[in-house]
Structure formats: structure tokens, C-alpha cells
Design an enzyme around this catalytic site. Structure first.
Site, PDB file in Angstrom:
ATOM      1  N   TYR A 111      24.010 105.975 -55.095  1.00 38.05           N
ATOM      2  CA  TYR A 111      23.115 106.922 -53.860  1.00 38.05           C
ATOM      3  C   TYR A 111      22.625 107.416 -54.563  1.00 38.05           C
ATOM      4  CZ  TYR A 111      22.515 109.492 -49.453  1.00 38.05           C
ATOM      5  OH  TYR A 111      21.769 110.398 -48.431  1.00 38.05           O
TER       6      TYR A 111
ATOM      7  N   ARG B 127       9.620 104.563 -45.712  1.00 40.94           N
ATOM      8  CA  ARG B 127       9.340 105.247 -46.695  1.00 40.94           C
ATOM      9  C   ARG B 127      11.018 105.255 -47.030  1.00 40.94           C
ATOM     10  NH1 ARG B 127      11.236 110.123 -46.450  1.00 40.94           N
ATOM     11  NH2 ARG B 127      12.642 109.400 -45.438  1.00 40.94           N
TER      12      ARG B 127
ATOM     13  N   LYS C  63      24.616 103.837 -47.892  1.00 37.82           N
ATOM     14  CA  LYS C  63      24.636 105.147 -47.381  1.00 37.82           C
ATOM     15  C   LYS C  63      26.124 103.770 -46.583  1.00 37.82           C
ATOM     16  CE  LYS C  63      21.180 107.516 -46.458  1.00 37.82           C
ATOM     17  NZ  LYS C  63      21.427 108.938 -46.437  1.00 37.82           N
TER      18      LYS C  63
ATOM     19  N   GLU D 108      17.155 105.304 -39.957  1.00 38.13           N
ATOM     20  CA  GLU D 108      17.152 105.285 -41.852  1.00 38.13           C
ATOM     21  C   GLU D 108      16.193 105.044 -43.012  1.00 38.13           C
ATOM     22  OE1 GLU D 108      18.739 108.145 -44.451  1.00 38.13           O
ATOM     23  OE2 GLU D 108      19.800 107.157 -43.278  1.00 38.13           O
ATOM     24  N   ASP D 109      14.982 106.607 -43.319  1.00 41.07           N
ATOM     25  CA  ASP D 109      14.204 106.095 -44.054  1.00 41.07           C
ATOM     26  C   ASP D 109      12.990 105.052 -43.185  1.00 41.07           C
ATOM     27  OD1 ASP D 109      15.130 107.044 -45.591  1.00 41.07           O
ATOM     28  OD2 ASP D 109      15.095 105.757 -47.738  1.00 41.07           O
TER      29      ASP D 109
ATOM     30  N   ASP E 164      19.259 110.258 -40.213  1.00 47.50           N
ATOM     31  CA  ASP E 164      19.913 111.008 -41.343  1.00 47.50           C
ATOM     32  C   ASP E 164      18.828 111.758 -41.624  1.00 47.50           C
ATOM     33  OD1 ASP E 164      21.695 111.739 -42.612  1.00 47.50           O
ATOM     34  OD2 ASP E 164      21.650 110.514 -44.006  1.00 47.50           O
ATOM     35  N   ASP E 165      17.353 110.895 -41.944  1.00 47.03           N
ATOM     36  CA  ASP E 165      16.063 111.904 -42.648  1.00 47.03           C
ATOM     37  C   ASP E 165      15.837 113.432 -41.600  1.00 47.03           C
ATOM     38  OD1 ASP E 165      15.896 109.785 -45.294  1.00 47.03           O
ATOM     39  OD2 ASP E 165      15.483 108.835 -43.047  1.00 47.03           O
TER      40      ASP E 165
ATOM     41  N   ASN F  35      13.798 113.457 -52.893  1.00 49.50           N
ATOM     42  CA  ASN F  35      14.685 112.908 -53.865  1.00 49.50           C
ATOM     43  C   ASN F  35      13.393 111.706 -54.405  1.00 49.50           C
ATOM     44  OD1 ASN F  35      16.867 113.507 -53.594  1.00 49.50           O
ATOM     45  ND2 ASN F  35      17.163 113.501 -52.036  1.00 49.50           N
TER      46      ASN F  35
END
Length: 594
Positions: free
Chosen positions: A137, A190, A208, A280-281, A303-304, A450
Site C-alpha cells: 500500500y 488522480r 486496496k 478510488e482516486d 475512500d478519498d 501521500n
């Protein structure tokens, strides 16, 4: 639970039978169940034999196959004569992994293991979670995505590109598993703080979902990683001969919306109402719109926006035990006005409304006054800029003189908590941290961006510049820091604390929608796991070593909230949801084949 007889054809587990002997029981939650004999496979299940068995990662045990199993499954001569149990295999692999000095080499070795021996991969990850979490991760997964075209070996998950428009349902049917419980999907625009990585963002859903299994106990076969490839605006990738995605600029507007609509419809048609879809992203302009559009019709979670908010709120609630005062007493300054920053601010307002019994409108107003969000390029979000702001930033605009720099904002606003969600490294400078420490006995500093290279500051910088006063947490892991003879252990506001337990709670309750109250429940459950022993070390998050138990408690609180809100379909409600969550968790221990 319904009765069935289960069959495994050529090593492909069709329904995941879990009862020992006789007619089986379908465990729709996880591969393991409390009543299962975990050492013996059901006699109704047949396992592939010989060379095929050794090439099946779900059932391969390598040198752990017993003498009887080698005879029964035609493995004689296909393995060296030595016998090695799972514990010894684990010891050997950890020894080998530690020889690699480059994190990406460890990542590749772990991915190779996952494709070779699934149970050993998860046992390794569960037993060594603090050491291996940064490998599979953040931060290593970011580098893996950047170089995914070069290290690409065997396809993991589904790639749905513009070429598949009109055929997405057919593509989903190509995936061998039918009982999918959670999908993590990205369009790669992203990835962490690294930007547009296009099709190479697949490393994120894969990583994930490995954590959904290791930390949350969902069985691997119930997890499906998906990358939606609509092109990339990354010129370096478009010119890279090893790039594995579509070589075109990103599709936008109607073309993009139609592809996502077809995808969401096909997922529900193929896997049912209760499959969890985790976005996600995605870039800001799509992330908020997709979440808003589909949260009323699908079981969706970003999640973001929501996972980050939930884990940060948990850290804030823990930090209050060290700082003192209530949530409403704090003043926050956010560096970054994207998905994470605005998501955190909204969840803080919801928690404040819950604590003060104030209407959410009033809490939002108070939180606007107490929370300032700084866009790195354009300065503080103020009412005079409201017309030019993106819609998700507008609720946080309020009356304030425009401020251009973070240091000026810190001096003017005097926040008690400084939150970094900008995706830009080194922005919490020495002057900023010193200013925070000048008017706070214990300044709370969250450097959440991150991977490590994008972190607003390091743990060492936060502790040194604040002269040991700071309560620090980051998105990527940092080692403990010694300052003035005292060891400070930085917290990690890692979404991995939240989403595995949240997902498990949704699944064991048969939830059909995600609501903000569930996120608050997850935050409160995580904060409750921080003990006085942890506080004494300066920690505001519990260690990852106990993450499965933490996930079970989060799952229980989320499931309870689903039942309370009338959104649970798995009836009757279990009496002890924590024990029930633990009983549903996948076990990586080897099975005996007969």
C-alpha cells in the site's frame, strides 16, 4: 443462509462451500465461518490435481502439501521431497523479503507470491502487517503505479476501456467469480498525489482489495479490482512504449458520463443490489459528482472523500483527549480544498452537530466560521471568491480578508489543528510549525498527503520544529523520532484503518446504502480503540498489529447503524455483532485436502 452442494471445477471455487461434510452452507459473508472445520475441506468439494493444482494460487500450498496429499493429488515428483509447514514457509519468505533494499523489489516479490500462493500471501501480510503494509500500500504502491507498465506481469482485475462501451456487462461476465461483494474502481486520474497515471492506476484497486482481505477479512474471491480506462493526459505515459492503456487524451463530458452510467448499471445487473462499489482516486470534478449521483441508487463509497474524513475524524477525537476541550472548541485550518479537505470538514460538522444536538445547518455555519480552507494557488476560501469556486468548496466560503500564504493564514486564524490535504510536499515549513507551537501548548498537525514525497512535512520536522509539543499524524508512515531524550511515535491517518472494517460491516448487515451516520460510527469505533497506553506514547491511532480486531469493532458499529437506519437486509440481527464480524472473517490458514 441457504443450503447447497458445492463443486470446485479445475480449482475454480464456484460457490465457496464452508460446511464440513454433507450438504454445504453458502457463506455469503466470508470464506470462513465460526462453525467451519477450517482444517478439512468438505467432501463435496473436489480440488484440481497435479501440475494444475500447483499453478492454482488459491489452492497451492507448495512444500506444505503432506505425503498423503502428494499421493492423492498426483504431486509426486512435481515437488522437492522436503515438507515445510506454513509457519516455516512464512519465516523463509520474510527472510528473503528483508534482503531486498529497494521497496519496489519487495512489492514485486509480494505480487508474485499473491499470484503463486494466495493463502501464504495473506498470512504473511496479516502476521507482519506493520512491516508489509507500506510495501503493498502507500507509499510503495505509488511507485508501482508509476512503473506499472514495466513491472506488469499477469493481469489482476478487469480493465474496462472506451473500447468496451456497449459491452460492459459482457466484460463483467468474463470475470470467473460470480459472488462479488466489493469492487474497488478507479479511472486513474488522480493517483495518490502523483496525478494522472491512466490505466497504470490498477495498482491502487489491487492494493486496496488485498487490504480488504488482510485487514477486514473479506475472502479474496469476493473482491474485484477494476480500472476504467478513458485515456490519459499524461504525455510521458502516452509516449512510453511500455504504457499498457489507451493512447489518447482523456474522454470527458457526455462520453465519460455514458461510460460510467453503463458501468454502474452493469455492475448492479450482474452482482446485485448489495455489491459495494468503492470509488478510488478519481479527480475532484468527477469524484463528488459520481458520489452524489449514485449514492441514492447504489451501495457506493468514496475512500478519498469519506474514508479519509472518517479516519481523520477518529484521530481528531483521539487528539482531544490530549489537547482537552470539545470538538466545537477547536479551530481548524486546512491546506488543500479538494476531496479530502472538504470531506473531512463536512464530517467534522456532522460530528459536532451530533455532540451539540444542534441542527446540521447551524453546525455547518459554526464550522464555516471555525474552519478555514486554503487553496494552495488561490489563497483562503472567502465569500468574495464564491462565484469562482467549485460547487463542493462553496459551503466553506465565509467572510474573511483574503490571505495568500499559509504562514499568514496560520498567524491570522490561530488554528488549534492544522490539516494538510494539498498533495504538495514540504508546505508545512519551519516557520508554519513554529507559529502553530507559539500559541498552542499541543498543536495538532496532520500531514496527510501521500505518498511520503508529497507529505506536507515529516514527523521529525514536526517534532523538532515544535520542540516536542506537536501531536502529529501523517498519511504515509514515518519512523519514531527521538527528540531531547524522548521518543515520539507518529500516528498514521491511514484509510486502511477504516475502509476494511466499514466494508465488512456493510456486508455482514446486507446494507443497501452508505450513510454519513455509518462513517461517524466508524470514526468513533476507531477512536475508542486508542488506550491510555497509546496516549502515553503520543499515539492518536492504535497500532496496526491489532487491526483485525479493530476492524471487527468498526464493522460491528457500522452494521449496528445499518440496522438502526433500516438499511440492513441480513435478518435477523445478530446479538453480538463483534463476535459475528470476527466469525465471518477469511482465514489464511492452509486447508487439508482429502
Amino acid at each position: 443462509m441457504e443450503s447447497t452442494t458445492n463443486t470446485m471445477v479445475n480449482g475454480s471455487d464456484l460457490d465457496n462451500n464452508n460446511a464440513a461434510g454433507g450438504g454445504g452452507v453458502v457463506d455469503v459473508y466470508g470464506e470462513d465461518f465460526a462453525t467451519e472445520d477450517q482444517l478439512i475441506t468438505p467432501w463435496t468439494v473436489s480440488v484440481a490435481s497435479g501440475y494444475t493444482l500447483l499453478r492454482d494460487p488459491r489452492h497451492n500450498k507448495g512444500l506444505a502439501f503432506t505425503e498423503n496429499e502428494r499421493d492423492a493429488h498426483y504431486l509426486r515428483g512435481l515437488l522437492p521431497p522436503a515438507l515445510m509447514n506454513q509457519e516455516l514457509q512464512e519465516k523463509r519468505l520474510m527472510h528473503n523479503l528483508r534482503q531486498y533494499k529497494v521497496p519496489l523489489q519487495r512489492y514485486v516479490a509480494m505480487m508474485d507470491l499473491q499470484e503463486r500462493n494466495e493463502r501464504l500471501f495473506y498470512k504473511l501480510l496479516i502476521d507482519n502487517v506493520e512491516e508489509l503494509l507500506p510495501v503493498v500500500y502507500t507509499p510503495t504502491v505509488g511507485e508501482a503505479c508509476q512503473k506499472y507498465g514495466s513491472i506488469f506481469r499477469r493481469p489482476q482485475g478487469l480493465y474496462i476501456s472506451l473500447k468496451e462501451k456497449g459491452k460492459i456487462l459482457e466484460v463483467l461476465k468474463n470475470w470467473p467469480e460470480r459472488n462479488i461483494q466489493v469492487i474497488v474502481v478507479t479511472d486513474g486520474e488522480r493517483i495518490l498525489g502523483l496525478g494522472d497515471l491512466g490505466c497504470q492506476g490498477m495498482g491502487i484497486p489491487v492494493g486496496k482489495l488485498s487490504l480488504y482481505t488482510a485487514l477486514g477479512g473479506l475472502r479474496p474471491s469476493a473482491c474485484l479490482p477494476i480500472t476504467i480506462d478513458v485515456g490519459t493526459n499524461n504525455e510521458q505515459l502516452l509516449n512510453d512504449e511500455f504504457y499498457i492503456g489507451l493512447r489518447q487524451k482523456r474522454a470527458t463530458g457526455q462520453e465519460y458520463a455514458e461510460l460510467l452510467q453503463e458501468f454502474m448499471t452493469a455492475v448492479k445487473q450482474n452482482y446485485g443490489e448489495k455489491v459495494l462499489i468503492q470509488f478510488e482516486d478519481f479527480a475532484n470534478h468527477n469524484a463528488f459528482e459520481l458520489l452524489s449521483k449514485y449514492s441514492s441508487s447504489h451501495l457506493v463509497f468514496n475512500d478519498d472523500i469519506q474514508g479519509t474524513a472518517s479516519v481523520v475524524l477518529a484521530g481528531i477525537l483521539s487528539a482531544l483527549k490530549l489537547v482537552g476541550g470539545t470538538l466545537a472548541d477547536q479551530t481548524f485550518l486546512f491546506l488543500g480544498a479538494g476531496e479530502a479537505g472538504t470531506g473531512i470538514a463536512e464530517l467534522i460538522a456532522l460530528e459536532m452537530s451530533k455532540q451539540t444536538k444542534a441542527p446540521i445547518e447551524e453546525a455547518l455555519y459554526l464550522r464555516r466560521v471555525k474552519t478555514d480552507v486554503l487553496n494552495l494557488l488561490q489563497g483562503l476560501i472567502v465569500s468574495s471568491r464564491k462565484e469562482s469556486l467549485q460547487h463542493f468548496k462553496k459551503p466553506w466560503a465565509h467572510e474573511h480578508a483574503p490571505i495568500k500564504s499559509l504562514l499568514d493564514a496560520v498567524k491570522a486564524i490561530k488554528p488549534t489543528m492544522l490539516m494538510g490535504t494539498s498533495g504538495v510536499g514540504k508546505t508545512f515549513t519551519k516557520e508554519v510549525v513554529e507559529a502553530m507551537a507559539s500559541f498552542n501548548e499541543k498543536p495538532v498537525i496532520f500531514a496527510l498527503s501521500n505518498p511520503t514525497s508529497q507529505s506536507e512535512c515529516t514527523a521529525e520536522e514536526a517534532y523538532t520544529w515544535s520542540k516536542g509539543q506537536a501531536i502529529f499524524a501523517s498519511g504515509s508512515p514515518f519512523d519514531p523520532v527521538e527528540y531531547n531524550g524522548k521518543v515520539f511515535v507518529p500516528g498514521q491517518g491511514n484509510n486502511a484503518y477504516i475502509f476494511p472494517g466499514l466494508g465488512l460491516g456493510l456486508i455482514i448487515s446486507g446494507a443497501i446504502r452508505v450513510r454519513d451516520e455509518m462513517l461517524l460510527a466508524a470514526s468513533e469505533a476507531l477512536a475508542a480503540q486508542v488506550t491510555q497506553e497509546h496516549f502515553d506514547k503520543g499515539l492518536i491511532y492504535p497500532p496496526f498489529t491489532n487491526i483485525r480486531k479493530i476492524s471487527a469493532h468498526i464493522a460491528a458499529k457500522v452494521a449496528a447503524k445499518a440496522y438502526d437506519l433500516g438499511l440492513a437486509s441480513r435478518l435477523p440481527r445478530p446479538k453480538d455483532l463483534v463476535s459475528y464480524a470476527e466469525s465471518c472473517m477469511y482465514s489464511p490458514m492452509y486447508r487439508s485436502y482429502r
